[in-house]
Write a protein that holds these residues in place. Sequence first.
Motif, mmCIF file in Angstrom:
data_model
loop_
_atom_site.group_PDB
_atom_site.id
_atom_site.type_symbol
_atom_site.label_atom_id
_atom_site.label_comp_id
_atom_site.label_asym_id
_atom_site.label_seq_id
_atom_site.Cartn_x
_atom_site.Cartn_y
_atom_site.Cartn_z
ATOM 1 N N PHE A 117 0.841 -1.198 0.000
ATOM 2 C CA PHE A 117 0.000 0.000 0.000
ATOM 3 C C PHE A 117 0.871 1.241 0.000
ATOM 4 N N CYS A 155 -0.220 5.278 0.053
ATOM 5 C CA CYS A 155 -1.238 6.338 -0.006
ATOM 6 C C CYS A 155 -0.825 7.386 -1.048
ATOM 7 N N ASN A 156 -1.764 7.778 -1.909
ATOM 8 C CA ASN A 156 -1.440 8.807 -2.905
ATOM 9 C C ASN A 156 -2.001 10.178 -2.523
ATOM 10 N N GLY A 157 -2.564 10.266 -1.295
ATOM 11 C CA GLY A 157 -3.050 11.565 -0.821
ATOM 12 C C GLY A 157 -4.261 12.089 -1.556
ATOM 13 N N CYS A 158 -5.074 11.192 -2.116
ATOM 14 C CA CYS A 158 -6.214 11.659 -2.916
ATOM 15 C C CYS A 158 -7.303 12.309 -2.064
ATOM 16 N N GLY A 159 -7.342 12.005 -0.766
ATOM 17 C CA GLY A 159 -8.316 12.632 0.136
ATOM 18 C C GLY A 159 -9.709 12.031 0.078
ATOM 19 N N VAL A 160 -9.894 10.965 -0.682
ATOM 20 C CA VAL A 160 -11.240 10.377 -0.799
ATOM 21 C C VAL A 160 -11.724 9.847 0.549
ATOM 22 N N CYS A 161 -10.783 9.326 1.354
ATOM 23 C CA CYS A 161 -11.179 8.760 2.661
ATOM 24 C C CYS A 161 -11.574 9.851 3.659
ATOM 25 N N TYR A 206 -6.014 4.225 8.886
ATOM 26 C CA TYR A 206 -6.671 3.914 7.623
ATOM 27 C C TYR A 206 -5.646 3.643 6.529
ATOM 28 N N ALA A 226 -11.860 3.065 0.401
ATOM 29 C CA ALA A 226 -12.069 4.213 -0.482
ATOM 30 C C ALA A 226 -10.898 4.423 -1.440
ATOM 31 N N CYS A 227 -9.784 3.809 -1.170
ATOM 32 C CA CYS A 227 -8.556 4.065 -1.922
ATOM 33 C C CYS A 227 -8.652 3.564 -3.370
ATOM 34 N N PRO A 228 -8.069 4.296 -4.306
ATOM 35 C CA PRO A 228 -8.083 3.850 -5.699
ATOM 36 C C PRO A 228 -7.222 2.590 -5.874
ATOM 37 N N VAL A 261 -3.168 2.214 -5.633
ATOM 38 C CA VAL A 261 -2.372 2.393 -4.409
ATOM 39 C C VAL A 261 -2.075 1.062 -3.729
HETATM 40 S S1 SF4 Z 1 -8.354 7.165 0.132
HETATM 41 FE FE1 SF4 Z 1 -6.545 5.861 0.479
HETATM 42 S S2 SF4 Z 1 -5.047 6.634 -1.011
HETATM 43 FE FE2 SF4 Z 1 -6.612 8.232 -0.806
HETATM 44 S S3 SF4 Z 1 -5.826 9.602 0.859
HETATM 45 FE FE3 SF4 Z 1 -7.141 8.063 1.827
HETATM 46 S S4 SF4 Z 1 -5.718 6.457 2.498
HETATM 47 FE FE4 SF4 Z 1 -4.642 7.672 0.942
#
Ligand code: SF4
Length: 248
Positions: free
Chosen positions: A8, A10-16, A111, A127-129, A132
């Motif tokens: 894993f 994290c790409n920092g997409c902020g979806v979570c 998370y 939620a992660c794409p 990742v």
């Molecule tokens: S949804 Fe997943 S990939 Fe995107 S910011 Fe949150 S932890 Fe990171």
Amino acid sequence: MSNQPIRFACNGCGVCCKGRLIPLTLNETTQWLQRGHDVAVVVEAFNESTWLSQPGQYAHGAQRAMEVDSGSARINVVAVLAGNALEKCPNLGEDDRCGIYEDRPLVCRIYPMEINPFIALRPEEKACPPQVWEAGEILFTDRVVDPILTDQIERSRQADRDDARAKIAMCESMGLNVAAWKGNALAVYLPEHATLLAAINRHDAGESAPEGKGWKVRADDDELRERLHSLGVSLDDQRQGEYIFHRV
Ligand code: SF4
Ligand code: SF4
């Protein structure tokens, strides 16, 4: 639990950080409120029958809950304090970056790992794409691999145990005494910001202790109502309390 190594990054997409409630420890709740943001109180009840064939899971749940009176029955009630991020987290910036990164809650640090030891990590439910999960360090094999993450998960579980009685005391002092039955629904309260902060302050000042009396359960399904009634559980028939009854 999987024995397949799960990577894993994290790409920092902020979806979570959008469209959800963010479970908080009691200390984190105070900080969240002091920043001016709202906190929901989610209340569930259960007993041994909830996990008849899984005593370990019941034991885990009972540690996070408090035993209370409901009618002639004894039931377990757990209250979860959760930052309201139903639209998006109030700490999320326009650039989709966390505005309190150094002070973000434990659950945000953990998370996408699961805190409950009885829930397996399923990337497809996060939620992660997808991409990742194909890069980065190995996060998980048949256990959490990263020692920092392991420590954060244990701290979160410990806070759940440590805060359990205080959260019930706060609910009682605010008159929030109707729970939903675990696995059936959630009772979600949205107390006034100042009301919740005052309840926490009363508890911190040693002015409130849980009595564990007078709890009710809201159940709309006939079968569940009958089962709870036969156990002697007091049912909430008003169905007009100050809570959102959210079926699961
Ligand atoms: S949804 Fe997943 S990939 Fe995107 S910011 Fe949150 S932890 Fe990171
Ligand atoms: S506190 Fe930060 S990491 Fe946690 S949900 Fe809010 S923006 Fe995301």
